[in-house]
Design an enzyme around this catalytic site. Structure first.
Site, PDB file in Angstrom:
ATOM      1  N   LYS A  50       0.955  -1.314  -0.094  1.00 49.06           N
ATOM      2  CA  LYS A  50       0.080  -0.133   0.117  1.00 49.06           C
ATOM      3  C   LYS A  50       0.839   1.587   0.029  1.00 49.06           C
ATOM      4  O   LYS A  50       0.575   2.297  -0.828  1.00 49.06           O
ATOM      5  CB  LYS A  50      -0.946   0.051   1.092  1.00 49.06           C
ATOM      6  CG  LYS A  50      -0.242   0.200   2.618  1.00 49.06           C
ATOM      7  CD  LYS A  50      -1.368   0.308   3.627  1.00 49.06           C
ATOM      8  CE  LYS A  50      -0.685   0.250   5.046  1.00 49.06           C
ATOM      9  NZ  LYS A  50       0.242   1.579   5.334  1.00 49.06           N
ATOM     10  N   THR A  51       1.972   1.273   0.932  1.00 51.35           N
ATOM     11  CA  THR A  51       2.753   2.586   0.678  1.00 51.35           C
ATOM     12  C   THR A  51       3.266   2.433  -0.717  1.00 51.35           C
ATOM     13  O   THR A  51       3.622   3.885  -0.894  1.00 51.35           O
ATOM     14  CB  THR A  51       3.990   2.211   1.773  1.00 51.35           C
ATOM     15  OG1 THR A  51       3.418   2.033   3.277  1.00 51.35           O
ATOM     16  CG2 THR A  51       4.816   3.695   1.872  1.00 51.35           C
ATOM     17  N   ASP A  93      -3.562   7.635   4.130  1.00 57.38           N
ATOM     18  CA  ASP A  93      -3.269   6.244   4.276  1.00 57.38           C
ATOM     19  C   ASP A  93      -4.085   5.665   5.677  1.00 57.38           C
ATOM     20  O   ASP A  93      -4.401   6.342   6.267  1.00 57.38           O
ATOM     21  CB  ASP A  93      -1.549   6.169   4.749  1.00 57.38           C
ATOM     22  CG  ASP A  93      -1.001   4.970   4.981  1.00 57.38           C
ATOM     23  OD1 ASP A  93      -1.503   4.036   4.525  1.00 57.38           O
ATOM     24  OD2 ASP A  93       0.079   5.101   5.522  1.00 57.38           O
ATOM     25  N   GLU A  94      -3.931   4.446   5.645  1.00 57.76           N
ATOM     26  CA  GLU A  94      -4.641   3.571   6.840  1.00 57.76           C
ATOM     27  C   GLU A  94      -6.102   4.297   7.215  1.00 57.76           C
ATOM     28  O   GLU A  94      -6.523   4.509   8.285  1.00 57.76           O
ATOM     29  CB  GLU A  94      -3.961   3.970   8.165  1.00 57.76           C
ATOM     30  CG  GLU A  94      -2.339   3.143   8.136  1.00 57.76           C
ATOM     31  CD  GLU A  94      -2.380   1.579   8.085  1.00 57.76           C
ATOM     32  OE1 GLU A  94      -3.146   1.247   7.852  1.00 57.76           O
ATOM     33  OE2 GLU A  94      -1.306   1.329   8.108  1.00 57.76           O
ATOM     34  N   GLN A 107      -8.253  -5.037   8.847  1.00 55.96           N
ATOM     35  CA  GLN A 107      -7.204  -4.376   9.741  1.00 55.96           C
ATOM     36  C   GLN A 107      -7.388  -3.474  10.848  1.00 55.96           C
ATOM     37  O   GLN A 107      -6.768  -2.805  11.197  1.00 55.96           O
ATOM     38  CB  GLN A 107      -5.935  -4.300   8.995  1.00 55.96           C
ATOM     39  CG  GLN A 107      -5.268  -5.445   8.203  1.00 55.96           C
ATOM     40  CD  GLN A 107      -3.869  -5.275   7.810  1.00 55.96           C
ATOM     41  OE1 GLN A 107      -3.017  -5.193   8.511  1.00 55.96           O
ATOM     42  NE2 GLN A 107      -3.753  -5.062   6.496  1.00 55.96           N
ATOM     43  N   ARG A 134       1.232 -11.399  10.109  1.00 56.54           N
ATOM     44  CA  ARG A 134       2.860 -10.923  10.045  1.00 56.54           C
ATOM     45  C   ARG A 134       3.735 -12.027   9.725  1.00 56.54           C
ATOM     46  O   ARG A 134       4.821 -11.304   9.779  1.00 56.54           O
ATOM     47  CB  ARG A 134       2.901 -10.465  11.915  1.00 56.54           C
ATOM     48  CG  ARG A 134       2.023  -9.675  12.277  1.00 56.54           C
ATOM     49  CD  ARG A 134       1.819  -8.290  11.643  1.00 56.54           C
ATOM     50  NE  ARG A 134       0.616  -8.254  10.897  1.00 56.54           N
ATOM     51  CZ  ARG A 134       0.653  -7.558   9.874  1.00 56.54           C
ATOM     52  NH1 ARG A 134       1.416  -6.630   9.554  1.00 56.54           N
ATOM     53  NH2 ARG A 134      -0.605  -7.527   8.816  1.00 56.54           N
TER      54      ARG A 134
END
Length: 732
Positions: free
Chosen positions: A33-34, A219-220, A250, A615
């Protein structure tokens, strides 16, 4: 291919090349995503010749903002330095520095941090003559913060008053805002709130920023609260070029104000007749092997009842030989030993480093058992996002109480706890006491009983503290150590202080204090093995041994570059590790809350499991135990429902053999006629499974001749029974 679009998959390219109109990028874990955000910014600047000054990118942390800016600079060069990439709060400071005078503040306003806020609220409570013991400043500060995040001003809060507590909050909130205004100060929540008010008060200022920033990126987005949503909505109203990246799967921060509805309702919120909202799904994961993603997909699909932004993660990393290990231990001690043995094995045989390994758990209190076994094997570890169990403030406070009880001349412990919880014994009183003690060659405890140069109030408070310690000393005879710990926490009002505070932090501290009781069990067992804990030992001597043993356990520093990472799942968000252990995956622990869990809370717990699973890059271990030593007692929790949601063929079952459902009806034979069966005594040992005609399934925890300590399922707990009783059947 255009270098900005190189190394992007087809969906990422679609997102990066999108020019005008609203877009939601549903970015699964590990899907880059970044990269999409930064490459989109670079694409707008270099390929579409959009001015860098007209782009606003917002994220949640300064670290994330810096990382984004560095990446953009590496793609577009010096132009990237002038870009406005910041946190929500930094952007609001930028706006308010220009025009806050319209709201009656001066441009040179100061910003209060959380410590300043607490000090201010304490002053307000004092001015309003409100008892801070009954209305703790931290709790009130947390409530006011939540209210501000909902964009509710003091004059609007009156209608939310429904009881004594909200009435106090109403009065404090109003007075607190007056205090801030007089000091020309803003707290963190004011930054967003007052920016919104500024935009509502002055249409010209709002239009200036709407025209200036024609492309908005967030973002987020799943972590935004109501005030942040309103800010984004205002900024995007003119050009509608709003581009947000997030993942509803998330969304794990509802307890601090995040509202999942912001992402779920994005299409409705930003749809106009001229602007249809586009949605892109990033489902390719670049982090994990496919088997790990399959497990994550199995769990999260149980949250898809709303059929909103359903996705299925996939990876090009495949290895049929890999499987997820599910280890069910006989006891939590065996579970932690297993984890450590696997860590040693992976580092010795597979050449992993300790830093490649993370152990995740649901709550901070669960780190104790892991720290103990890591200490035992001399394995370096680091607690991420928190401090070691032994270094936590509440544990050090309780330790100081216990040390002062066994040794009243311990001045260091006296100073630490004489005003904890607050008893009105301030620094001036302490300084006078120290001088008096020094002149008369006395410990502070003894001086407190004799000093006569204090005000009546200070002297009364000191004497009450001394009497409380002496009372606890008098109770230290023939008492169970865990009962004594409970007595100390209650008599000192330490537990009551945390109950009244009623914040997330306070609840976590209460869990840690309860888990201290498990430490007592551990130490008693260790001393028993060494032959130091005999039945003739007095309670005083037992406590001395326990305190000394705890001191030895905690006298270790574990922050090293190459160390196993221990953390809660919340702290693990955004991180990745080659090997991940998810520890203690049982009902009542994970998911936390048991049968009283609401459907919304259960869905958030499930999202936490999804985050934990994703993770892991190479290997994933999920563990639990039939009997867990926690909060000073033995508990038998069923395995977590999240494990049952994972397809069986994805799991490599290890540890305790899976048993079929067994008959638990009362036996038909007559107990009176049945002879005592001494064969049971020969077969039973710690870990043996039994069926009791009344209590159902159980696991033997301890054996002493023919009397066994048995842990039954929730509702019956721990019982000591004669193993030869005909009501007991051993499971073969």
């Amino acid at each position: 291919m255009n270098p900005i679009l190189q190394d992007l998959n087809p969906e990422q390219i679609k997102a990066v090349k999108h020019l005008n109109g609203p877009m939601l990028v549903v970015a699964g874990a590990g899907s880059g995503k970044t990269k999409v955000l930064t490459h989109r910014i670079a694409y707008l600047i270099k390929e579409k010749e959009i001015s860098e000054n007209s782009i606003l990118a917002i994220t949640f942390t300064n670290k994330a903002a810096k990382e984004m800016k560095d990446r953009v600079i590496s793609l577009v060069g010096k132009k990237g330095k002038d870009m406005h990439i910041s946190t929500f709060h930094s952007f609001c400071v930028y706006v308010l520095r220009q025009d806050i005078d319209i709201l009656g503040y001066h441009h040179n306003f100061v910003i209060y941090d959380s410590g300043d806020t607490l000090s201010a609220i304490r002053e307000v409570l004092k001015d309003l003559n409100i008892d801070s013991k009954h209305y703790p400043p931290k709790r009130i500060a947390g409530t006011i913060s939540n209210v501000k995040n909902e964009y509710i001003f003091p004059e609007q809060f009156k209608k939310y008053v429904k009881d004594d507590y909200t009435d106090v909050v109403n009065r404090v909130y109003k007075k607190y805002q007056e205090l801030l205004r007089k000091a020309n100060a803003l707290d963190f929540d004011d930054l967003i709130m007052l920016t919104l008010r500024l935009f509502e008060r002055d249409e010209e200022i709002l239009q200036f920023y709407q025209q200036k920033f024609q492309y908005i990126l967030v973002d987020e987005y799943q972590d935004t609260n109501l005030s942040q949503f309103k800010l984004v909505k205002y900024m995007a109203e003119r050009h509608h070029n709003i581009f947000v990246v997030g993942d509803s799967d998330q969304s794990i921060y509802s307890w601090r104000g995040a509202d999942i509805r912001n992402i779920l309702e994005f299409e409705k919120d930003f749809f106009t007749d001229k602007n249809e909202v586009k949605v892109i799904y990033l489902e390719q994961n670049y982090r994990s092997y496919q088997n790990i993603l399959d497990a994550a997909n199995c769990v999260i699909k149980n949250n898809y009842s709303r059929d909103k932004y359903v996705k299925k993660l996939w990876s090009a990393k495949k290895d049929e030989s890999k499987s997820i290990v599910y280890y069910r231990a006989v006891s939590s001690d065996v579970e932690t030993e297993y984890i450590v043995q696997k860590i040693i094995e992976r580092c010795d045989k597979d050449h992993y480093q300790l830093r490649d390994i993370a152990i995740l758990y649901r709550t901070n209190a669960m780190s104790l058992a892991l720290e103990k076994v890591l200490n035992k094997y001399k394995i370096d570890y680091e607690i991420v996002g928190n401090v070691s169990f032994f270094e936590r403030r509440e544990i050090k406070d309780l330790g100081a109480y216990l040390r002062l009880i066994v040794n009243p001349d311990d001045n260091i412990s006296f100073i630490r706890i004489v005003n904890m919880p607050r008893r009105g014994i301030g620094n001036q009183t302490l300084e006078k006491l120290k001088r008096y003690a020094s002149l008369n060659d006395l410990s502070l405890f003894k001086a407190a009983k004799k000093i006569d140069v204090l005000s009546n109030r200070a002297k009364t408070s000191l004497l009450q503290f001394v009497e409380m310690i002496e009372y606890l000393q008098s109770q230290l005879a023939d008492i169970d150590m865990i009962e004594f710990i409970e007595l100390v926490l209650n008599k000192s009002t330490y537990f009551r202080m945390l109950e009244l505070e009623n914040t997330e932090e306070a609840l976590g501290r209460m869990e840690n204090l309860n888990e201290f009781k498990t430490l007592i069990l551990d130490v008693e067992e260790d001393l028993n093995e060494l032959g130091l804990m005999n039945e003739d030992l007095s309670a005083y001597d037992k406590l001395c041994l326990i305190i000394n043993n705890i001191a030895l356990s905690s006298d270790k520093k574990h922050k090293k570059d190459n160390a196993v990472k221990l953390m809660t799942i919340h702290a693990a968000k955004g991180l990745e590790f080659p090997i991940v252990f998810i520890y203690g995956v049982e009902e009542n622990i994970f998911p936390l809350g048991g049968v009283d869990l609401s459907s919304d809370d259960l869905e958030e717990e499930r999202r936490l499991m999804y985050v934990a699973i994703t993770r892991a890059k190479d290997e994933l271990f999920i563990s639990n135990s039939e009997v867990r030593k926690i909060y000073g007692s033995y508990r038998a929790n069923p395995e977590s429902r999240f494990i049952r949601e994972i397809d069986k063929d994805l799991l490599n079952y290890q540890g305790v053999r899976k048993l079929k459902k067994m008959e638990t009806k009362r036996p038909t034979f007559s107990i009176k006629k049945q002879e005592k069966n001494n064969d049971n005594e020969k077969q039973v040992k710690s870990g043996t499974k039994i069926i009791h005609s009344r209590f159902g399934e159980g696991v033997v925890v301890n054996v002493k001749k023919d009397i066994c300590t048995i842990a039954f399922n929730a509702g019956h707990g721990i019982k000591k029974l004669d193993i030869n009783h005909p009501a007991i059947t051993i499971v073969k």
